[in-house]
Design an enzyme around this catalytic site. Structure first.
Site, short mmCIF file in Angstrom:
data_model
loop_
_atom_site.label_atom_id
_atom_site.label_comp_id
_atom_site.label_asym_id
_atom_site.label_seq_id
_atom_site.Cartn_x
_atom_site.Cartn_y
_atom_site.Cartn_z
N LYS A 76 39.67 23.50 19.40
CA LYS A 76 39.31 24.17 20.66
C LYS A 76 40.34 23.88 21.76
O LYS A 76 40.56 24.70 22.63
CB LYS A 76 37.90 23.78 21.09
CG LYS A 76 36.87 23.95 19.97
CD LYS A 76 36.99 25.32 19.24
CE LYS A 76 36.26 25.32 17.92
NZ LYS A 76 36.60 26.50 17.06
N ASP A 131 35.96 32.28 19.06
CA ASP A 131 34.66 31.71 18.72
C ASP A 131 34.41 30.45 19.55
O ASP A 131 35.36 29.84 20.06
CB ASP A 131 34.63 31.35 17.22
CG ASP A 131 33.23 30.95 16.76
OD1 ASP A 131 33.13 30.17 15.79
OD2 ASP A 131 32.24 31.38 17.38
N ASN A 132 33.15 30.06 19.70
CA ASN A 132 32.77 28.77 20.29
C ASN A 132 33.14 28.58 21.76
O ASN A 132 33.42 27.46 22.19
CB ASN A 132 33.39 27.62 19.48
CG ASN A 132 33.16 27.75 18.02
OD1 ASN A 132 34.10 27.87 17.23
ND2 ASN A 132 31.89 27.73 17.62
N GLU A 160 26.23 29.00 15.23
CA GLU A 160 25.88 29.40 13.86
C GLU A 160 24.69 28.60 13.31
O GLU A 160 24.64 27.38 13.41
CB GLU A 160 27.09 29.25 12.91
CG GLU A 160 27.84 27.94 12.97
CD GLU A 160 29.01 27.99 13.90
OE1 GLU A 160 29.00 28.80 14.86
OE2 GLU A 160 29.95 27.21 13.73
N ASP A 196 39.58 30.36 16.01
CA ASP A 196 38.44 29.57 15.54
C ASP A 196 38.92 28.21 15.05
O ASP A 196 38.32 27.62 14.14
CB ASP A 196 37.72 30.32 14.42
CG ASP A 196 36.35 29.74 14.13
OD1 ASP A 196 35.82 29.98 13.02
OD2 ASP A 196 35.81 29.01 14.99
O1 LIG Z 1 35.85 22.49 15.25
C1 LIG Z 1 35.56 23.64 14.95
N1 LIG Z 1 36.47 24.46 14.38
C2 LIG Z 1 37.85 23.97 14.15
C3 LIG Z 1 37.99 23.21 12.83
C4 LIG Z 1 39.34 22.56 12.72
O2 LIG Z 1 40.40 23.52 12.83
C5 LIG Z 1 41.69 22.95 12.68
N2 LIG Z 1 42.63 24.02 12.44
C6 LIG Z 1 42.43 25.11 11.66
C7 LIG Z 1 43.57 25.86 11.65
C8 LIG Z 1 44.52 25.22 12.47
C9 LIG Z 1 45.85 25.51 12.82
N3 LIG Z 1 46.53 24.66 13.62
C10 LIG Z 1 45.92 23.53 14.09
C11 LIG Z 1 44.60 23.20 13.79
C12 LIG Z 1 43.91 24.07 12.96
C13 LIG Z 1 34.16 24.14 15.14
C14 LIG Z 1 33.16 23.21 15.46
C15 LIG Z 1 31.84 23.62 15.63
C16 LIG Z 1 30.78 22.63 15.98
C17 LIG Z 1 29.79 22.98 16.91
C18 LIG Z 1 28.78 22.06 17.23
C19 LIG Z 1 28.78 20.82 16.64
F1 LIG Z 1 27.81 19.93 16.93
C20 LIG Z 1 29.79 20.46 15.73
C21 LIG Z 1 30.78 21.37 15.40
C22 LIG Z 1 31.49 24.97 15.46
C23 LIG Z 1 32.48 25.89 15.16
O3 LIG Z 1 32.18 27.22 14.99
C24 LIG Z 1 33.82 25.50 15.00
O4 LIG Z 1 34.75 26.46 14.73
MG LIG Z 2 33.92 28.40 15.07
#
Ligand SMILES: O=C(NCCCOCn1ccc2cnccc21)c1cc(-c2ccc(F)cc2)cc(O)c1O
Ligand SMILES: [Mg+2]
Length: 214
Positions: free
Chosen positions: A144, A169-170, A199, A141
């Protein structure tokens, strides 16, 4: 200065949820995100699918890539048997600080190890740093564009075993086309799609469950 959304989410948990009651923490976050401010938690609809996959698997060793505010961390950890362990990785230090407090409010800190940093740095160190052989379950999650390279990295580091379940997810929104192609059409996984919604919205999204064939 103005508070951040994760800080406001934590305030909602501390105001409306009962300490030591994971379900009340989950409900407080879902209410906040549905009625106050959208946030990128896996949410209640996809969260129920996550719950069913975890409950069926009863995993001992769990890795979560992408903690954010700890919503899915709480969803997973509340279902784990005694002695089971969840390692959750978060890149953003501000998110991690909030997540620690959400996880503590749910009373689940003994089952969860939150690590701050990048997946590509930490995945190669899982074995020697955490004494992990292989994971039973991985929830993807995070960024992406890291789903595919990190899956290959986990394979190369011997962190997956025959039957390890990856749940992503996603896979529709924002979408992970290269990862989907790999787990659906490659030789190493048995994969299936759980159609759902982004969500707290009506937009399509879903979870992809992929079993490593070893
Ligand atoms: O971007 C999303 N998640 C990621 C966060 C950064 O994560 C960075 N991150 C966290 C550990 C980790 C470890 N290593 C590198 C990067 C690392 C994410 C985005 C959306 C979304 C859907 C539609 C929209 F209009 C806008 C946003 C929905 C979701 O459910 C998501 O999960
Ligand atoms: Mg997500």
């Amino acid at each position: 200065t103005r508070s951040t959304r994760p800080q406001r989410l934590l305030k909602a948990v501390q105001k409306h949820a009962t300490r030591g009651d994971p379900q009340s923490v989950i409900s407080a976050i879902d209410h906040f995100c549905r009625h106050s401010e959208w946030a990128m938690n896996v949410g209640d609809e996809k969260g129920s699918i996550l719950d069913s996959v975890v409950s069926e698997l009863n995993p001992e060793k769990v890795l979560e890539l992408g903690t954010y505010c700890g919503y899915s961390t709480v969803r997973i950890a509340r279902l784990l048997p005694p002695g089971a362990r969840l390692i959750t990785l978060e890149f953003n230090a501000d998110y991690a600080a909030i997540a620690r407090q959400v996880i503590a409010w749910a009373g689940l800190e003994d089952k969860v190890q939150l690590v701050e940093g990048a997946s590509e740095d930490w995945i190669p160190r899982m074995k020697e740093h955490f004494g992990i052989e292989t994971f039973d379950f991985v929830f993807l999650d995070h960024w992406k564009d890291r789903y595919l390279p990190d899956t290959k990295l986990m394979e190369d580091c011997g962190l997956l075993r025959k039957g390890t379940v990856l749940l992503a997810d996603n896979v529709i929104c924002p979408g992970v086309p290269d990862y989907l192609e790999y787990v659906r059409n490659g030789l190493f996984y048995k994969s299936c799609y759980f159609k759902s919604h982004l969500e707290y919205t009506k937009a399509e999204d879903g979870l992809e469950k992929s079993v490593f064939l070893g």
